[in-house]
Write a protein that holds these residues in place. Structure first.
Motif, PDB file in Angstrom:
ATOM      1  N   UNK A 157       7.547  19.378 -27.011  1.00 34.10           N
ATOM      2  CA  UNK A 157       6.266  18.684 -27.001  1.00 34.10           C
ATOM      3  C   UNK A 157       6.481  17.175 -26.988  1.00 34.10           C
ATOM      4  N   UNK A 158       5.830  16.489 -26.038  1.00 38.09           N
ATOM      5  CA  UNK A 158       5.789  15.027 -25.998  1.00 38.09           C
ATOM      6  C   UNK A 158       7.177  14.394 -25.967  1.00 38.09           C
ATOM      7  N   UNK A 159       7.960  14.734 -24.962  1.00 36.39           N
ATOM      8  CA  UNK A 159       9.343  14.229 -24.908  1.00 36.39           C
ATOM      9  C   UNK A 159       9.507  13.031 -23.979  1.00 36.39           C
ATOM     10  N   UNK A 160       8.440  12.619 -23.275  1.00 38.44           N
ATOM     11  CA  UNK A 160       8.547  11.498 -22.336  1.00 38.44           C
ATOM     12  C   UNK A 160       7.754  10.288 -22.811  1.00 38.44           C
ATOM     13  N   UNK A 161       8.301   9.103 -22.539  1.00 36.51           N
ATOM     14  CA  UNK A 161       7.549   7.864 -22.695  1.00 36.51           C
ATOM     15  C   UNK A 161       6.619   7.690 -21.502  1.00 36.51           C
ATOM     16  N   UNK A 162       5.763   6.684 -21.579  1.00 38.28           N
ATOM     17  CA  UNK A 162       4.793   6.473 -20.503  1.00 38.28           C
ATOM     18  C   UNK A 162       5.452   6.093 -19.185  1.00 38.28           C
ATOM     19  N   UNK A 171      16.335  14.504 -31.536  1.00 34.40           N
ATOM     20  CA  UNK A 171      16.802  15.511 -30.585  1.00 34.40           C
ATOM     21  C   UNK A 171      17.478  14.855 -29.385  1.00 34.40           C
ATOM     22  N   UNK A 172      16.829  13.839 -28.827  1.00 35.58           N
ATOM     23  CA  UNK A 172      17.409  13.155 -27.665  1.00 35.58           C
ATOM     24  C   UNK A 172      18.586  12.280 -28.080  1.00 35.58           C
ATOM     25  N   UNK A 173      18.478  11.621 -29.216  1.00 33.11           N
ATOM     26  CA  UNK A 173      19.539  10.705 -29.639  1.00 33.11           C
ATOM     27  C   UNK A 173      20.852  11.432 -29.927  1.00 33.11           C
ATOM     28  N   UNK A 174      20.767  12.638 -30.445  1.00 31.45           N
ATOM     29  CA  UNK A 174      21.977  13.379 -30.817  1.00 31.45           C
ATOM     30  C   UNK A 174      22.462  14.276 -29.676  1.00 31.45           C
ATOM     31  N   UNK A 175      21.541  14.865 -28.939  1.00 32.65           N
ATOM     32  CA  UNK A 175      21.914  15.875 -27.945  1.00 32.65           C
ATOM     33  C   UNK A 175      21.661  15.441 -26.504  1.00 32.65           C
ATOM     34  N   UNK A 176      21.030  14.277 -26.314  1.00 30.27           N
ATOM     35  CA  UNK A 176      20.631  13.921 -24.960  1.00 30.27           C
ATOM     36  C   UNK A 176      19.591  14.904 -24.462  1.00 30.27           C
ATOM     37  N   UNK A 177      19.353  14.934 -23.172  1.00 25.86           N
ATOM     38  CA  UNK A 177      18.315  15.828 -22.648  1.00 25.86           C
ATOM     39  C   UNK A 177      18.700  17.306 -22.779  1.00 25.86           C
TER      40      UNK A 177
END
Length: 328
Positions: A157-162, A171-177
């Motif tokens: 849920x809500x994983x993209x910036x504008x 989640x992104x900082x540790x595992x990337x996409x």
């Protein structure tokens, strides 16, 4: 543990409910948007609930008459359902699942992986292997409990910036996409028959960078074998934005997914035209399976003061509801 008031509601037929004198005690009959939408070839027209809303007789009465699907508002978010590591709290989501099941309603699970409403112990994880295990266990335990009962899940849920870049999160900082693949594969293993969604807001214009990022990334992930079934557009919009929703839904439906849905619809001041345009966007798109409005009455909305829902604070249907009933 269920509240006494809720248990009594579950046992009482709709016709026996005593509604407050300011609203449905007039015995005004509401038409089912869900039934009309199913007749139009869609799967559902739904709303949200949790234990407190299901303990309110008026809210229950409207839900039973108008809607055919329930989404958990907050009870399935991480801080609510696993506030401590390994300490799962299923009491509140059980209330929603049991109520929906008793009333023959579909259920959407919301949400498994989200940067917000997240316990500190998750945010503090810095090791990739540890975070992967925590994600997989979280998803396995929750989806495993409700396997066969919840037909759609908002997995991420809500994983993209504008601008279409990835949102900063543990989640992104540790595992990337790769956290997206990890989450969807865990969800698929937990309930192979559930439809698995990626969900986001501000997907309300086909020209938005976030829409383009959603489609591009989903196509890449699907090509790599990530089991993404659908894209959910939240559609928390302002008056006047409804006219852009049809093209936005078409743009999302062009992705390599089986289905799309409008998952959290609410519109500031609830203009009838914007509601009709938003619902029409799903009606006209073959891949769009249903619409969920994010609340029943204005006083329960997460957007206080904007009056964005189909029923006012006294439970009276608004022009937007009447317009949908007429046009569906």
């Amino acid at each position: 543990m269920y509240s006494t008031s809720l248990l009594s509601l579950l046992a009482v037929p709709l016709t026996a409910l005593a509604f407050p004198t300011t609203s449905l005690s007039t015995r005004q009959e509401l038409e089912s948007l869900h039934d009309k939408y199913v007749a139009a070839g869609k799967q559902y027209f739904g709303t949200i609930a949790d234990e407190a809303l299901l303990a309110d007789e008026q809210n229950v009465g409207i839900i039973q008459q108008v809607f055919g699907q329930l989404t958990a508002e907050n009870s399935m978010k991480w801080e609510s359902i696993q506030p401590t590591l390994g300490g799962f709290n299923f009491a509140q989501p059980d209330v929603l699942v049991d109520f929906a099941t008793a009333n023959n309603m579909l259920i959407r699970g919301h949400t498994l992986i989200w940067h917000s409403q997240l316990p500190q112990y998750v945010s503090d994880i810095t090791d990739a292997a540890e975070l992967t295990e925590v994600i997989e266990t979280h998803i396995s335990e929750i989806m495993g409990r409700y396997v066969g009962k919840i037909f759609q899940w908002d997995v991420v849920n809500e994983i993209f910036n504008e601008d279409g870049s990835f949102r900063d999160s543990v989640f992104f900082n540790v595992l990337g996409e790769d956290f997206v693949r990890i989450a969807f594969e865990a969800a698929k293993a937990a309930d192979p028959d559930a439809k698995l969604y990626i969900n986001d807001f501000n997907l309300d214009s086909a020209d938005n960078a976030k829409v383009q990022a959603m489609v591009t990334n989903v196509n890449k992930w699907v090509a790599e074998g990530v089991p993404i079934d659908g894209i959910g557009s939240q559609a928390h919009i302002a008056a006047g934005q409804g006219s852009a929703i049809p093209d936005a839904i078409k743009a999302l439906a062009a992705a390599d997914v089986a289905e799309v849905a409008i998952t959290e619809l609410d519109i500031a001041d609830a203009p009838a035209e914007d509601y009709q345009q938003s619902v029409d966007a799903c009606t006209q798109e073959p891949k769009c399976v249903g619409v969920t409005v994010w609340g029943v009455r204005d006083n329960d909305s997460w957007r206080p003061g904007t009056n964005p829902l189909l029923f006012d604070a006294t439970g009276q249907p608004k022009e937007a509801y009447n317009t949908l009933v007429s046009n569906l």
